[in-house]
Design a protein around this motif. Structure first.
Motif, PDB file in Angstrom:
ATOM      1  N   SER A 190      -0.955  -3.169  17.048  1.00  0.00           N
ATOM      2  CA  SER A 190      -1.177  -3.155  15.600  1.00  0.00           C
ATOM      3  C   SER A 190      -1.416  -1.750  15.057  1.00  0.00           C
ATOM      4  CB  SER A 190      -2.374  -4.053  15.249  1.00  0.00           C
ATOM      5  OG  SER A 190      -3.569  -3.556  15.830  1.00  0.00           O
ATOM      6  N   ARG A 191      -1.393  -0.736  15.933  1.00  0.00           N
ATOM      7  CA  ARG A 191      -1.549   0.643  15.463  1.00  0.00           C
ATOM      8  C   ARG A 191      -0.374   1.102  14.617  1.00  0.00           C
ATOM      9  NH1 ARG A 191      -3.689   3.502  21.080  1.00  0.00           N
ATOM     10  NH2 ARG A 191      -5.684   2.363  21.219  1.00  0.00           N
ATOM     11  N   ILE A 192       0.694   0.324  14.593  1.00  0.00           N
ATOM     12  CA  ILE A 192       1.823   0.682  13.740  1.00  0.00           C
ATOM     13  C   ILE A 192       1.416   0.673  12.267  1.00  0.00           C
ATOM     14  CG2 ILE A 192       2.649  -1.708  13.600  1.00  0.00           C
ATOM     15  CD1 ILE A 192       5.482  -0.607  13.577  1.00  0.00           C
ATOM     16  N   PHE A 193       0.383  -0.101  11.945  1.00  0.00           N
ATOM     17  CA  PHE A 193      -0.094  -0.154  10.560  1.00  0.00           C
ATOM     18  C   PHE A 193      -1.101   0.953  10.243  1.00  0.00           C
ATOM     19  CE2 PHE A 193       1.226  -4.494  11.527  1.00  0.00           C
ATOM     20  CZ  PHE A 193       2.011  -4.790  10.428  1.00  0.00           C
ATOM     21  N   GLY A 194      -1.591   1.637  11.244  1.00  0.00           N
ATOM     22  CA  GLY A 194      -2.572   2.694  11.040  1.00  0.00           C
ATOM     23  C   GLY A 194      -3.580   2.709  12.170  1.00  0.00           C
ATOM     24  N   GLU A 195      -4.484   3.687  12.129  1.00  0.00           N
ATOM     25  CA  GLU A 195      -5.493   3.807  13.169  1.00  0.00           C
ATOM     26  C   GLU A 195      -6.474   2.643  13.160  1.00  0.00           C
ATOM     27  OE1 GLU A 195      -5.570   5.931  15.556  1.00  0.00           O
ATOM     28  OE2 GLU A 195      -3.821   7.062  14.870  1.00  0.00           O
ATOM     29  N   ASP A 196      -6.709   2.072  11.991  1.00  0.00           N
ATOM     30  CA  ASP A 196      -7.647   0.952  11.885  1.00  0.00           C
ATOM     31  C   ASP A 196      -7.041  -0.378  12.289  1.00  0.00           C
ATOM     32  OD1 ASP A 196      -9.532   2.745  10.934  1.00  0.00           O
ATOM     33  OD2 ASP A 196      -8.987   2.390   8.831  1.00  0.00           O
ATOM     34  N   GLY A 197      -5.736  -0.388  12.569  1.00  0.00           N
ATOM     35  CA  GLY A 197      -5.090  -1.628  12.949  1.00  0.00           C
ATOM     36  C   GLY A 197      -4.679  -2.448  11.745  1.00  0.00           C
ATOM     37  N   LEU A 198      -4.493  -3.736  11.973  1.00  0.00           N
ATOM     38  CA  LEU A 198      -4.033  -4.636  10.923  1.00  0.00           C
ATOM     39  C   LEU A 198      -5.231  -5.200  10.163  1.00  0.00           C
ATOM     40  CD1 LEU A 198      -1.638  -6.091   9.595  1.00  0.00           C
ATOM     41  CD2 LEU A 198      -1.917  -7.913  11.297  1.00  0.00           C
ATOM     42  N   THR A 199      -5.322  -4.840   8.908  1.00  0.00           N
ATOM     43  CA  THR A 199      -6.338  -5.405   8.009  1.00  0.00           C
ATOM     44  C   THR A 199      -5.659  -6.261   6.944  1.00  0.00           C
ATOM     45  OG1 THR A 199      -6.275  -3.456   6.574  1.00  0.00           O
ATOM     46  CG2 THR A 199      -7.861  -3.426   8.406  1.00  0.00           C
ATOM     47  N   LEU A 200      -6.453  -7.000   6.184  1.00  0.00           N
ATOM     48  CA  LEU A 200      -5.878  -7.858   5.151  1.00  0.00           C
ATOM     49  C   LEU A 200      -5.166  -7.030   4.083  1.00  0.00           C
ATOM     50  CD1 LEU A 200      -5.510 -10.679   3.965  1.00  0.00           C
ATOM     51  CD2 LEU A 200      -7.739 -10.400   2.819  1.00  0.00           C
ATOM     52  N   LYS A 201      -5.752  -5.892   3.751  1.00  0.00           N
ATOM     53  CA  LYS A 201      -5.138  -5.039   2.741  1.00  0.00           C
ATOM     54  C   LYS A 201      -3.794  -4.504   3.222  1.00  0.00           C
ATOM     55  CE  LYS A 201      -6.000  -0.854   0.028  1.00  0.00           C
ATOM     56  NZ  LYS A 201      -6.965   0.254  -0.253  1.00  0.00           N
ATOM     57  N   LEU A 202      -3.771  -4.013   4.465  1.00  0.00           N
ATOM     58  CA  LEU A 202      -2.516  -3.498   5.017  1.00  0.00           C
ATOM     59  C   LEU A 202      -1.514  -4.629   5.238  1.00  0.00           C
ATOM     60  CD1 LEU A 202      -3.796  -0.860   7.598  1.00  0.00           C
ATOM     61  CD2 LEU A 202      -2.643  -0.429   5.419  1.00  0.00           C
ATOM     62  N   PHE A 203      -2.015  -5.799   5.574  1.00  0.00           N
ATOM     63  CA  PHE A 203      -1.116  -6.938   5.768  1.00  0.00           C
ATOM     64  C   PHE A 203      -0.347  -7.249   4.492  1.00  0.00           C
ATOM     65  CE2 PHE A 203      -0.505 -11.577   5.546  1.00  0.00           C
ATOM     66  CZ  PHE A 203       0.363 -11.740   6.614  1.00  0.00           C
ATOM     67  N   LEU A 204      -1.052  -7.236   3.370  1.00  0.00           N
ATOM     68  CA  LEU A 204      -0.398  -7.517   2.095  1.00  0.00           C
ATOM     69  C   LEU A 204       0.414  -6.326   1.587  1.00  0.00           C
ATOM     70  CD1 LEU A 204      -3.316  -9.426   0.315  1.00  0.00           C
ATOM     71  CD2 LEU A 204      -1.277 -10.406   1.410  1.00  0.00           C
ATOM     72  N   LYS A 205      -0.107  -5.119   1.852  1.00  0.00           N
ATOM     73  CA  LYS A 205       0.535  -3.925   1.293  1.00  0.00           C
ATOM     74  C   LYS A 205       1.787  -3.550   2.054  1.00  0.00           C
ATOM     75  CE  LYS A 205      -0.455   0.931   0.231  1.00  0.00           C
ATOM     76  NZ  LYS A 205      -1.485   2.000   0.289  1.00  0.00           N
ATOM     77  N   ARG A 206       1.724  -3.611   3.364  1.00  0.00           N
ATOM     78  CA  ARG A 206       2.866  -3.172   4.174  1.00  0.00           C
ATOM     79  C   ARG A 206       3.830  -4.300   4.517  1.00  0.00           C
ATOM     80  NH1 ARG A 206       1.668   1.854   6.606  1.00  0.00           N
ATOM     81  NH2 ARG A 206       0.641   3.051   4.960  1.00  0.00           N
ATOM     82  N   THR A 207       3.313  -5.499   4.659  1.00  0.00           N
ATOM     83  CA  THR A 207       4.182  -6.599   5.091  1.00  0.00           C
ATOM     84  C   THR A 207       4.964  -7.208   3.938  1.00  0.00           C
ATOM     85  OG1 THR A 207       2.528  -7.089   6.779  1.00  0.00           O
ATOM     86  CG2 THR A 207       4.228  -8.736   6.411  1.00  0.00           C
ATOM     87  N   ALA A 208       4.365  -7.280   2.745  1.00  0.00           N
ATOM     88  CA  ALA A 208       5.003  -7.956   1.612  1.00  0.00           C
ATOM     89  C   ALA A 208       6.358  -7.351   1.247  1.00  0.00           C
ATOM     90  CB  ALA A 208       4.059  -7.957   0.405  1.00  0.00           C
ATOM     91  N   PRO A 209       6.492  -6.024   1.038  1.00  0.00           N
ATOM     92  CA  PRO A 209       7.811  -5.509   0.655  1.00  0.00           C
ATOM     93  C   PRO A 209       8.858  -5.681   1.742  1.00  0.00           C
ATOM     94  CG  PRO A 209       6.262  -3.714   1.059  1.00  0.00           C
ATOM     95  CD  PRO A 209       5.470  -4.964   1.051  1.00  0.00           C
ATOM     96  N   PHE A 210       8.454  -5.501   2.993  1.00  0.00           N
ATOM     97  CA  PHE A 210       9.424  -5.651   4.077  1.00  0.00           C
ATOM     98  C   PHE A 210       9.826  -7.110   4.272  1.00  0.00           C
ATOM     99  CE2 PHE A 210       7.374  -1.606   5.200  1.00  0.00           C
ATOM    100  CZ  PHE A 210       8.492  -0.811   5.360  1.00  0.00           C
TER     101      PHE A 210
END
Length: 486
Positions: free
Chosen positions: A200-220
């Motif tokens: 899950s480091r692909i989303f950042g150092e903090d891993g997969l969070t709810l904010k990143l899940f919605l921010k990064r996953t939604a457009p893709f």
């Protein structure tokens, strides 16, 4: 010749001469010793029995006289006798034969080791080629199978968005399949949670969070769904060959977007490839006179290629490069997002009767599972192939789906391809192959040409040297010497 002994111990004239000249084998009484030795040589022939008196005389000699006598000419004559030469030559032959045998054994062992190394290298190279060929064949076959299964499913079930949603849900299984491979091959096995956090480091150092899940996953996820949905809509209007050929234009769109957005290196060859792709698109649309279902199908296919290119460029911009585990994690995350947030869309389409089926048992679940399974296999092969082999092999497998679909359309559906469509397909495929050229293709080509020129000049120089040596050998055999002119 023998005279009386002189006061200084020199008995004969011969002893005097030897003493004056400094002969290395001289000692007092040398001449008498020499005459006795001669008489012993005359009486004792090779292979004969010597009298006892000579044996006694030999035993009475002092060690010094025996050592000095070994350097005397008479003993040298004995050593040069036929028996002595034969013994010496035998010893030399045995030693030489032993050395030659050792050298031959060493050379043979070295040759065997080199032969084994060559066989191993040839075997490994052959296995690598087989592996790469299987990857290309699997990618092409899975994509051809997906396209053809969609065409078959349309005969009884005309719901492209539901097929897209159902197939995308299968992406959830990508990470479990990857973790199963990790357990089977890795020496240091990790727990599922630890491996999930690591990937899950692909989303950042903090891993997969709810904010990143919605921010990064939604457009893709939206781009993924649009790509597949437009591809299925194009298959309703065009043949599988035309759609697969038009989808290959995504490579040209990736280059154009990367050049504009990511400021990638400008390449003339890829600009030519992009122009060829656009030309093929126009020719494909013109095949039926810019009217009817053909132009709509071309628009759907080009839209699918465009959203696919945008997906790849944005992935490179925001997420960068990813290994197989991170890519598997990301694709599974897209499947979860599709299951949670996009499931409402097919429900709305069902109740609005845009995509309506009745009864529920009429749904061809077998064909739908075939489409979803082949699509899942294609996605896994693309991610695995990029990691285990070269990305160019995946691209070659994708472009080979065009002749694969053409063969199926020709043999099964009895399709007749017009000259314009065939020309457009060939132009698009050539443009796609031009896109596969590396960035330093011009430097690599120049280096290859220069190496060929150097090799040719070296071979020419070797031929001249061999011919001159051959001419010299012939001239020496004839009694003349030839000097070649420079």
């Amino acid at each position: 010749m023998d005279g009386k002994a002189a006061p200084n111990g020199v008995a004969t004239i011969e002893d005097r001469i030897l003493r004056i000249t400094g002969y290395y084998g001289y000692y007092p009484g040398y001449s008498s010793q020499k005459s006795a030795s001669r008489s012993s040589v005359i009486q004792c022939k090779p292979g004969g029995n010597c009298p006892n008196r000579h044996r006694g005389m030999t035993r009475q000699l002092s060690p010094l006289s025996v050592a000095e006598d070994s350097a005397a000419p008479i003993l040298e004559l004995q050593n040069r006798s036929p028996l002595g030469i034969c013994r010496h030559s035998r010893v030399e032959r045995q030693s030489r034969s032993g050395e030659e045998g050792t050298q031959t054994h060493t050379e043979s062992s070295n040759q065997e080791a080199e032969g084994q190394t060559r066989c191993q290298s040839c075997t490994s190279t052959f296995l690598k080629l087989i592996w790469r060929f299987l990857i290309i064949l699997s990618v092409s076959s899975s994509w051809v199978g997906t396209t053809q299964f969609v065409k078959i499913t349309y005969e009884t079930f005309d719901c492209p968005f539901f097929m897209t949603w159902f197939s995308t849900n299968w992406n959830i299984m990508v990470f479990p399949i990857y973790y199963s491979g990790h357990l089977a091959t890795a020496q240091e096995k990790q727990s599922p949670i630890k491996k999930f956090r690591e990937c899950s480091r692909i989303f950042g150092e903090d891993g997969l969070t709810l904010k990143l899940f919605l921010k990064r996953t939604a457009p893709f996820s939206i781009l993924w769904t649009l790509t597949n949905y437009l591809y299925l809509l194009a298959l309703k209007k065009l043949t599988a060959t035309d759609v697969s050929a038009l989808f290959c234009c995504n490579k040209a769109f990736v280059f154009l977007l990367s050049w504009i957005v990511l400021k990638d290196r400008f390449m003339g060859a890829r600009i030519v490839a992009a122009i060829m792709a656009i030309t093929g698109i126009v020719m494909m649309a013109y095949a039926d006179g810019f009217q009817g279902d053909s132009i709509i199908g071309v628009a759907y296919a080009v839209g699918s290629a465009s959203t696919s290119a945008l997906y790849k460029v944005l992935f490179k911009m925001f997420l960068g490069s990813a290994n197989f585990g991170e890519a598997a994690h990301f694709v599974s995350t897209l499947g979860f997002f599709n299951l949670i947030f996009i499931s409402v869309t097919p429900i709305i389409l069902y109740f609005t009767k845009v995509e309506y089926w009745s009864p529920f048992s009429a749904v061809p679940w077998g064909y739908l599972c075939g489409v979803a399974g082949l699509w899942l296999a294609f996605n896994i092969l693309v991610n695995v192939g990029v990691v285990l082999t070269y990305p160019i092999l995946i691209s070659i497998g994708t472009v080979l789906s065009v002749p694969g679909n053409a063969a199926v359309d020709l043999l099964k559906h009895k399709m007749i391809f017009s000259v314009v469509r065939l020309g457009a397909t060939i132009i698009i495929c050539i443009g796609f192959l031009l896109m596969l050229l590396p960035e330093e293709w011009d430097e690599i080509t120049l280096r290859f040409i220069n190496s060929l020129k150097e090799k040719k000049s070296e071979d020419h120089a070797d031929d001249i040297t061999d011919s001159s040596v051959h001419t010299r050998s012939r001239s020496r055999a004839n009694g003349t010497v030839s000097i070649p002119l420079a």
